[in-house]
Enzyme design. Structure first.
Site, PDB file in Angstrom:
ATOM      1  N   GLU A 181       0.829  -1.212   0.000  1.00 41.74           N
ATOM      2  CA  GLU A 181       0.000   0.000   0.000  1.00 41.74           C
ATOM      3  C   GLU A 181       0.863   1.263   0.000  1.00 41.74           C
ATOM      4  O   GLU A 181       0.514   2.262  -0.637  1.00 41.74           O
ATOM      5  CB  GLU A 181      -0.954   0.009   1.198  1.00 41.74           C
ATOM      6  CG  GLU A 181      -1.955  -1.133   1.224  1.00 41.74           C
ATOM      7  CD  GLU A 181      -3.020  -1.045   0.126  1.00 41.74           C
ATOM      8  OE1 GLU A 181      -2.902  -0.181  -0.773  1.00 41.74           O
ATOM      9  OE2 GLU A 181      -3.960  -1.857   0.165  1.00 41.74           O
ATOM     10  N   ALA A 182       1.986   1.213   0.698  1.00 37.66           N
ATOM     11  CA  ALA A 182       2.899   2.362   0.693  1.00 37.66           C
ATOM     12  C   ALA A 182       3.493   2.580  -0.688  1.00 37.66           C
ATOM     13  O   ALA A 182       3.780   3.719  -1.077  1.00 37.66           O
ATOM     14  CB  ALA A 182       4.004   2.154   1.720  1.00 37.66           C
TER      15      ALA A 182
END
Length: 286
Positions: A181-182
Site C-alpha cells: 500500500e505504501a
C-alpha cells in the site's frame, strides 16, 4: 583445495537451510530510519515493470511472462530475522512469503506462484486469502484497530518468521499496508515513515485509499479520453472522517500521491473497461 571449498559450501548450506536468491529489494529494520524506509519504497516501485505512464503514473502490465511475474522483498526485523516476501508485479499483491526452509502461500495465489517461487522449500497454503475482509475475519480485528509503523512491521516479521498461526493474519495486514500500500500511495508511505520508533492506528483516509485503488486506477485511465475528468466520481474519506469525491486527475489525491495504476485486460477505454479486481466495499484484495 577444490574439495575443501565444496565441503565449506555444503556446511554453509546445511547451516543456513535451503539456499535462496537474494531479494530484488531489501530492507533492514535494525538500522532503519525514515530516509531508508522511503528509499526502500522507492526502490520497490522502481523494480515493478510497467507498460507506460498515464498522467505521469506508471500503469502496471495486465499480463507478463512467468519469469518476470514476481519479485522478492527481503525484510529483516530488529532481531535480525529475515523473511522473503513475493509480490505479483501485475497488481502489487503479496502472494507468499518464505522463512528459512518453509514458504506460506495465500489460498488464492496463482498457480504460477507455486511453480516458480521458493523452490526447495516446504510449501504451506494458508487457510485464508489476501483479501482484506478475509484477513480481518481471521485476525478478529479490522485494520483501523491494528498498529502500523516500523516497530509494528518488525513485530510482524518476527511473527511470520516463527509463524504464529493466531497472530499471522494481523501480521500480514501490517506487512501488506507498510509495503504494497505504501508503494501504491505516497500518502501512506509518508505516514509510515513518520513512525520510526512508535506505532499508529491507520486513519480513515488511509483505509479509504486502500479500498479505492482499483476504482481510482480505472477512472484515471478512462480520464485520458475525458479531458482529465473521471467518468464516475470516486468516494474517499478525509482523516477527519468527512467524505468527499475525487472527480478529475488534477485532484491532490491523484497528483503526487498515486504512484502506481492497476491495469485492465480491456483493449479500449470504453464502458467495457474491465479491472483485474472487483471492488466490493471492504472486500479488497491486498
Amino acid at each position: 583445495m577444490v574439495k575443501c571449498l565444496l565441503l565449506s559450501f555444503l556446511i554453509i548450506a546445511i547451516f543456513i537451510g535451503v539456499p535462496t536468491a537474494k531479494g530484488d529489494v531489501n530492507f533492514d529494520l535494525s538500522t532503519a530510519t525514515a530516509k531508508t524506509y522511503t528509499k526502500f519504497i522507492e526502490d520497490f516501485r522502481a523494480t515493478l515493470p510497467f507498460s507506460h505512464k498515464v498522467y505521469d503514473i506508471p500503469l502496471l502490465y495486465s499480463t507478463i511472462s512467468d519469469s518476470r511475474r514476481f519479485i522478492l522483498l527481503d525484510l529483516t526485523s530488529y532481531a535480525y530475522e529475515t523473511i522473503s516476501v513475493a509480490i505479483d508485479v501485475t497488481n502489487v499483491y503479496v502472494v507468499a512469503y518464505r522463512t528459512r526452509d518453509v514458504s506460506y502461500f495465500f489460498k488464492e495465489s496463482p498457480p504460477e506462484a507455486y511453480n516458480i517461487l521458493f523452490k526447495g522449500t516446504r510449501k504451506i497454503t494458508l487457510p485464508y486469502t489476501g483479501n482484506y475482509e478475509n484477513l480481518q475475519t481471521a485476525a478478529h480485528k479490522i485494520r483501523e484497530n491494528i498498529d502500523l509503523g516500523l516497530p509494528a512491521l518488525s513485530s510482524a516479521i518476527t511473527t511470520l518468521f516463527y509463524y504464529n498461526a493466531q497472530s499471522a493474519p494481523s501480521a500480514l495486514l501490517v506487512l501488506i499496508q507498510t509495503t504494497a500500500e505504501a508503494a501504491r500511495f505516497k500518502y501512506i508511505e509518508r505516514h509510515v515513515a513518520k513512525y520510526v520508533a512508535t506505532n499508529f492506528k491507520p486513519n480513515l483516509a488511509i483505509i479509504s485509499l486502500e479500498n479505492q485503488w482499483s476504482a481510482l486506477s480505472k477512472q484515471i485511465f478512462l480520464a485520458q479520453n475525458q479531458g482529465g475528468k473521471f467518468r464516475n466520481p470516486v468516494d474517499l474519506i478525509k482523516p477527519t472522517g468527512e467524505r468527499f469525491q475525487v472527480t478529475n486527475v488534477d485532484s491532490d489525491v491523484v497528483k503526487g500521491n498515486i504512484k502506481l495504476l492497476l491495469n485492465s485486460r480491456a483493449s479500449t477505454a470504453d464502458e467495457n473497461f474491465i479491472t483485474t479486481m472487483t471492488l466490493l466495499g471492504e472486500s479488497v484484495v491486498n
